[in-house]
Motif scaffolding. Structure first.
Motif, PDB file in Angstrom:
ATOM      1  N   ARG A   1       9.702  -7.897 -14.176  1.00  0.00           N
ATOM      2  CA  ARG A   1       9.202  -6.574 -13.760  1.00  0.00           C
ATOM      3  C   ARG A   1       9.559  -6.309 -12.297  1.00  0.00           C
ATOM      4  O   ARG A   1      10.098  -5.252 -11.953  1.00  0.00           O
ATOM      5  CB  ARG A   1       7.673  -6.555 -13.960  1.00  0.00           C
ATOM      6  CG  ARG A   1       6.979  -5.262 -13.600  1.00  0.00           C
ATOM      7  CD  ARG A   1       5.472  -5.354 -13.867  1.00  0.00           C
ATOM      8  NE  ARG A   1       4.869  -6.620 -13.457  1.00  0.00           N
ATOM      9  CZ  ARG A   1       4.512  -6.919 -12.212  1.00  0.00           C
ATOM     10  NH1 ARG A   1       4.705  -6.057 -11.239  1.00  0.00           N
ATOM     11  NH2 ARG A   1       3.958  -8.098 -11.938  1.00  0.00           N
ATOM     12  N   LEU A   2       9.311  -7.300 -11.414  1.00  0.00           N
ATOM     13  CA  LEU A   2       9.589  -7.130  -9.978  1.00  0.00           C
ATOM     14  C   LEU A   2      11.090  -7.011  -9.715  1.00  0.00           C
ATOM     15  O   LEU A   2      11.524  -6.261  -8.823  1.00  0.00           O
ATOM     16  CB  LEU A   2       9.048  -8.338  -9.202  1.00  0.00           C
ATOM     17  CG  LEU A   2       7.543  -8.386  -8.988  1.00  0.00           C
ATOM     18  CD1 LEU A   2       7.111  -9.800  -8.588  1.00  0.00           C
ATOM     19  CD2 LEU A   2       7.136  -7.390  -7.909  1.00  0.00           C
ATOM     20  N   ALA A   3      11.889  -7.744 -10.493  1.00  0.00           N
ATOM     21  CA  ALA A   3      13.341  -7.780 -10.274  1.00  0.00           C
ATOM     22  C   ALA A   3      13.961  -6.388 -10.411  1.00  0.00           C
ATOM     23  O   ALA A   3      14.964  -6.075  -9.755  1.00  0.00           O
ATOM     24  CB  ALA A   3      13.997  -8.747 -11.258  1.00  0.00           C
ATOM     25  N   ALA A   4      13.336  -5.549 -11.238  1.00  0.00           N
ATOM     26  CA  ALA A   4      13.879  -4.196 -11.478  1.00  0.00           C
ATOM     27  C   ALA A   4      13.902  -3.383 -10.187  1.00  0.00           C
ATOM     28  O   ALA A   4      14.694  -2.439 -10.044  1.00  0.00           O
ATOM     29  CB  ALA A   4      13.046  -3.498 -12.543  1.00  0.00           C
ATOM     30  N   GLU A   5      13.042  -3.734  -9.215  1.00  0.00           N
ATOM     31  CA  GLU A   5      12.929  -2.963  -7.961  1.00  0.00           C
ATOM     32  C   GLU A   5      13.671  -3.627  -6.805  1.00  0.00           C
ATOM     33  O   GLU A   5      13.702  -3.092  -5.700  1.00  0.00           O
ATOM     34  CB  GLU A   5      11.447  -2.871  -7.522  1.00  0.00           C
ATOM     35  CG  GLU A   5      10.468  -2.487  -8.611  1.00  0.00           C
ATOM     36  CD  GLU A   5      10.631  -1.022  -8.968  1.00  0.00           C
ATOM     37  OE1 GLU A   5      10.847  -0.232  -8.044  1.00  0.00           O
ATOM     38  OE2 GLU A   5      10.581  -0.713 -10.179  1.00  0.00           O
ATOM     39  N   GLY A   6      14.220  -4.828  -7.017  1.00  0.00           N
ATOM     40  CA  GLY A   6      14.761  -5.595  -5.886  1.00  0.00           C
ATOM     41  C   GLY A   6      16.270  -5.671  -5.823  1.00  0.00           C
ATOM     42  O   GLY A   6      16.979  -5.204  -6.719  1.00  0.00           O
ATOM     43  N   ASP A   7      16.757  -6.295  -4.734  1.00  0.00           N
ATOM     44  CA  ASP A   7      18.196  -6.469  -4.512  1.00  0.00           C
ATOM     45  C   ASP A   7      18.596  -7.877  -4.994  1.00  0.00           C
ATOM     46  O   ASP A   7      18.208  -8.874  -4.375  1.00  0.00           O
ATOM     47  CB  ASP A   7      18.477  -6.308  -3.007  1.00  0.00           C
ATOM     48  CG  ASP A   7      19.929  -6.622  -2.652  1.00  0.00           C
ATOM     49  OD1 ASP A   7      20.712  -6.951  -3.574  1.00  0.00           O
ATOM     50  OD2 ASP A   7      20.275  -6.552  -1.451  1.00  0.00           O
TER      51      ASP A   7
ATOM     52  N   GLY B   1      13.796 -17.243 -28.122  1.00  0.00           N
ATOM     53  CA  GLY B   1      12.876 -17.915 -27.203  1.00  0.00           C
ATOM     54  C   GLY B   1      12.327 -16.917 -26.191  1.00  0.00           C
ATOM     55  O   GLY B   1      12.908 -15.835 -25.996  1.00  0.00           O
ATOM     56  N   GLY B   2      11.233 -17.302 -25.538  1.00  0.00           N
ATOM     57  CA  GLY B   2      10.531 -16.390 -24.631  1.00  0.00           C
ATOM     58  C   GLY B   2      11.408 -15.723 -23.586  1.00  0.00           C
ATOM     59  O   GLY B   2      11.274 -14.527 -23.307  1.00  0.00           O
ATOM     60  N   VAL B   3      12.355 -16.482 -23.006  1.00  0.00           N
ATOM     61  CA  VAL B   3      13.181 -15.940 -21.915  1.00  0.00           C
ATOM     62  C   VAL B   3      14.189 -14.897 -22.441  1.00  0.00           C
ATOM     63  O   VAL B   3      14.720 -14.099 -21.669  1.00  0.00           O
ATOM     64  CB  VAL B   3      13.885 -17.090 -21.147  1.00  0.00           C
ATOM     65  CG1 VAL B   3      14.753 -16.577 -20.022  1.00  0.00           C
ATOM     66  CG2 VAL B   3      12.843 -18.059 -20.576  1.00  0.00           C
ATOM     67  N   SER B   4      14.401 -14.858 -23.768  1.00  0.00           N
ATOM     68  CA  SER B   4      15.321 -13.846 -24.303  1.00  0.00           C
ATOM     69  C   SER B   4      14.709 -12.447 -24.240  1.00  0.00           C
ATOM     70  O   SER B   4      15.375 -11.462 -24.549  1.00  0.00           O
ATOM     71  CB  SER B   4      15.765 -14.192 -25.729  1.00  0.00           C
ATOM     72  OG  SER B   4      14.695 -14.077 -26.634  1.00  0.00           O
ATOM     73  N   ALA B   5      13.433 -12.352 -23.815  1.00  0.00           N
ATOM     74  CA  ALA B   5      12.824 -11.030 -23.575  1.00  0.00           C
ATOM     75  C   ALA B   5      13.283 -10.469 -22.229  1.00  0.00           C
ATOM     76  O   ALA B   5      13.120  -9.279 -21.960  1.00  0.00           O
ATOM     77  CB  ALA B   5      11.303 -11.153 -23.574  1.00  0.00           C
ATOM     78  N   ASN B   6      13.858 -11.319 -21.391  1.00  0.00           N
ATOM     79  CA  ASN B   6      14.198 -10.922 -20.022  1.00  0.00           C
ATOM     80  C   ASN B   6      15.315  -9.866 -19.976  1.00  0.00           C
ATOM     81  O   ASN B   6      16.356 -10.023 -20.605  1.00  0.00           O
ATOM     82  CB  ASN B   6      14.622 -12.173 -19.235  1.00  0.00           C
ATOM     83  CG  ASN B   6      14.923 -11.852 -17.790  1.00  0.00           C
ATOM     84  OD1 ASN B   6      16.051 -11.547 -17.440  1.00  0.00           O
ATOM     85  ND2 ASN B   6      13.905 -11.900 -16.956  1.00  0.00           N
ATOM     86  N   ASN B   7      15.072  -8.810 -19.217  1.00  0.00           N
ATOM     87  CA  ASN B   7      16.034  -7.697 -19.155  1.00  0.00           C
ATOM     88  C   ASN B   7      17.389  -8.130 -18.622  1.00  0.00           C
ATOM     89  O   ASN B   7      18.421  -7.708 -19.125  1.00  0.00           O
ATOM     90  CB  ASN B   7      15.467  -6.569 -18.289  1.00  0.00           C
ATOM     91  CG  ASN B   7      14.376  -5.830 -19.023  1.00  0.00           C
ATOM     92  OD1 ASN B   7      14.619  -5.258 -20.076  1.00  0.00           O
ATOM     93  ND2 ASN B   7      13.166  -5.869 -18.497  1.00  0.00           N
ATOM     94  N   GLY B   8      17.368  -8.990 -17.585  1.00  0.00           N
ATOM     95  CA  GLY B   8      18.627  -9.460 -17.001  1.00  0.00           C
ATOM     96  C   GLY B   8      19.422 -10.286 -18.002  1.00  0.00           C
ATOM     97  O   GLY B   8      20.649 -10.131 -18.122  1.00  0.00           O
ATOM     98  N   VAL B   9      18.736 -11.155 -18.744  1.00  0.00           N
ATOM     99  CA  VAL B   9      19.399 -12.003 -19.740  1.00  0.00           C
ATOM    100  C   VAL B   9      20.002 -11.121 -20.828  1.00  0.00           C
ATOM    101  O   VAL B   9      21.167 -11.280 -21.219  1.00  0.00           O
ATOM    102  CB  VAL B   9      18.402 -13.025 -20.360  1.00  0.00           C
ATOM    103  CG1 VAL B   9      19.025 -13.760 -21.536  1.00  0.00           C
ATOM    104  CG2 VAL B   9      17.918 -14.016 -19.307  1.00  0.00           C
ATOM    105  N   ARG B  10      19.231 -10.160 -21.309  1.00  0.00           N
ATOM    106  CA  ARG B  10      19.694  -9.305 -22.415  1.00  0.00           C
ATOM    107  C   ARG B  10      20.927  -8.502 -22.003  1.00  0.00           C
ATOM    108  O   ARG B  10      21.907  -8.421 -22.747  1.00  0.00           O
ATOM    109  CB  ARG B  10      18.558  -8.386 -22.876  1.00  0.00           C
ATOM    110  CG  ARG B  10      17.412  -9.163 -23.500  1.00  0.00           C
ATOM    111  CD  ARG B  10      16.213  -8.290 -23.742  1.00  0.00           C
ATOM    112  NE  ARG B  10      16.288  -7.556 -24.989  1.00  0.00           N
ATOM    113  CZ  ARG B  10      15.768  -7.955 -26.150  1.00  0.00           C
ATOM    114  NH1 ARG B  10      15.130  -9.100 -26.220  1.00  0.00           N
ATOM    115  NH2 ARG B  10      15.870  -7.225 -27.232  1.00  0.00           N
ATOM    116  N   GLU B  11      20.869  -7.908 -20.793  1.00  0.00           N
ATOM    117  CA  GLU B  11      22.012  -7.104 -20.323  1.00  0.00           C
ATOM    118  C   GLU B  11      23.261  -7.960 -20.189  1.00  0.00           C
ATOM    119  O   GLU B  11      24.352  -7.572 -20.594  1.00  0.00           O
ATOM    120  CB  GLU B  11      21.696  -6.482 -18.956  1.00  0.00           C
ATOM    121  CG  GLU B  11      20.886  -5.208 -19.049  1.00  0.00           C
ATOM    122  CD  GLU B  11      20.268  -4.840 -17.709  1.00  0.00           C
ATOM    123  OE1 GLU B  11      20.845  -5.193 -16.653  1.00  0.00           O
ATOM    124  OE2 GLU B  11      19.194  -4.195 -17.727  1.00  0.00           O
ATOM    125  N   ALA B  12      23.079  -9.156 -19.591  1.00  0.00           N
ATOM    126  CA  ALA B  12      24.241 -10.024 -19.339  1.00  0.00           C
ATOM    127  C   ALA B  12      24.847 -10.537 -20.643  1.00  0.00           C
ATOM    128  O   ALA B  12      26.071 -10.626 -20.770  1.00  0.00           O
ATOM    129  CB  ALA B  12      23.818 -11.194 -18.446  1.00  0.00           C
TER     130      ALA B  12
END
Ligand code: KG4
Length: 338
Positions: free
Chosen positions: A189-195, A274-285
């Motif tokens: 969630r926080l990563a969406a707003e950061g550099d 697995g749980g980390v496959s919910a991650n937006n960065g992982v899914r996009e990549a």
């Protein structure tokens, strides 16, 4: 006659029960244990106790939502391992008692097979599923593996972590930032707003398709320690950039090896689980990698990425079709490979 499988999951801190009828999901009830939040991680004894309280109401609710009675069940599938032994014992004992009482087959499911096969959970007739063989990136709190899935039963590990799992890296780094457990979703969630390029963290240099996340964790910790010396508010002031840079590094580590595996084995289909496959960065990549390599990507619905009994029921369904049942004396396993 219909095949109706009840799945039971109790490997860690989620008590879950699900019903699958002729391959379609009818219910998937999950009771997540909030009791662990105050401790910054799962407390095994508290998890077992909570499973004991939850198991009867969760199974009853799954049957109610599915609109079936226990006498309609064809078989009961349960998570045999890996997981916390005290937690596994609750689901295992319950499944055995119910199967014995109803005189129906009992099916043991490897929790990791459940995550891999979660892509086969169908909620409607229109839901499509991948074809065997396919490649999977399994990333959870306890595992980071690249797997070739030849069939529902035959899975081959191509690479895996030699120390921490990706989920552990998310959770432990989040913990030192003062975020609640589990930290993965908070970082996301926080990563969406950061550099994502603001901070650089160490990346491993190990051969083959294996992973390592312990160096990244230490490098993250040292970055915080060094900066906190000069600025006690460093974490608060850089929350989003720290999260984005951490997530970016974890995703790069995961995808670098996955790219290598795709080049080596050239799969037609690639799934993640697995749980980390919910991650937006992982899914996009992963989606980007698949487009680049001409591979069909399969991203699971987010509700099926973390621990759930629907994945146990679907893995159980495959075994049910092969009449691959387990003995009533089967003990749970704290540790078991895929
Ligand atoms: O699959 P899972 O529920 O349990 C295991 O079998 O390990 O995975 C839990 C892990 C935790 O480490 C949690 O932080 C991570 O999955 N996780 C995430 C996200 N959602 C869950 N990590 C990063 N981003 C997310 N959105």
């Amino acid at each position: 006659m219909s095949d109706i499988i009840l799945g039971i999951e109790s490997s860690c801190d989620d008590t879950s029960a699900a019903v699958i009828k002729d391959g379609l999901l009818l219910s998937n009830v999950i009771a997540s244990q909030k009791v662990h939040e105050a401790y910054g991680g799962v407390v095994p004894e508290l998890a077992s106790r909570a499973h004991q309280q939850n198991i009867v109401p969760v199974v009853s609710e799954a049957l109610r939502q599915a609109g079936i009675s226990k006498e309609d069940l064809s078989a009961i599938a349960f998570t045999r391992g890996p997981g916390l032994l005290g937690s596994l014992l609750v689901g295992t004992s319950f499944a055995k008692g119910l199967a014995l009482g109803l005189n129906i087959p009992l099916i043991d499911v490897n929790h990791l097979h459940g995550h891999v096969l979660s892509q086969f959970i169908r909620e409607t007739e229109d839901d499509v599923v991948p074809e065997f063989p396919f490649m999977t990136l399994l990333v959870s709190g306890g595992n980071s593996q690249i797997i070739m899935v030849h069939s529902p039963e035959k899975m081959e590990i191509l690479g895996q972590t030699i120390d921490d799992a990706a989920g552990e890296a998310f959770d432990k780094c989040a913990k030192v930032m003062g975020l609640p457990y589990p930290g993965g979703p908070h970082i996301d969630r926080l990563a969406a707003e950061g550099d994502p390029h603001r901070f650089q963290f160490a990346k491993p240099h190990i051969p083959g398709l294996d992973y390592s996340f312990s160096g990244l964790k230490t490098s993250f910790l040292y970055t915080l320690r060094d900066n906190l010396k000069n600025n006690p508010d460093f974490i608060q002031q850089n929350m989003a950039d720290l999260a984005a840079s951490l997530q970016h590094t974890i995703v790069e580590i995961l995808v670098d090896k996955l790219k290598k595996a795709v080049d080596m084995y050239r799969p037609a289909h690639l799934t993640i689980g697995g749980g980390v496959s919910a991650n937006n960065g992982v899914r996009e990549a992963v989606e980007k990698l698949c487009i680049e390599k001409g591979v069909t990507p399969w991203l699971p619905k987010r509700k099926f990425t973390t621990d759930n009994a629907a994945m146990v029921a679907i893995a159980g369904m495959f075994k049910y079709r092969n009449k691959d049942f387990c003995d009533i004396a089967a003990p749970p396993y704290a540790r078991v490979t895929i």
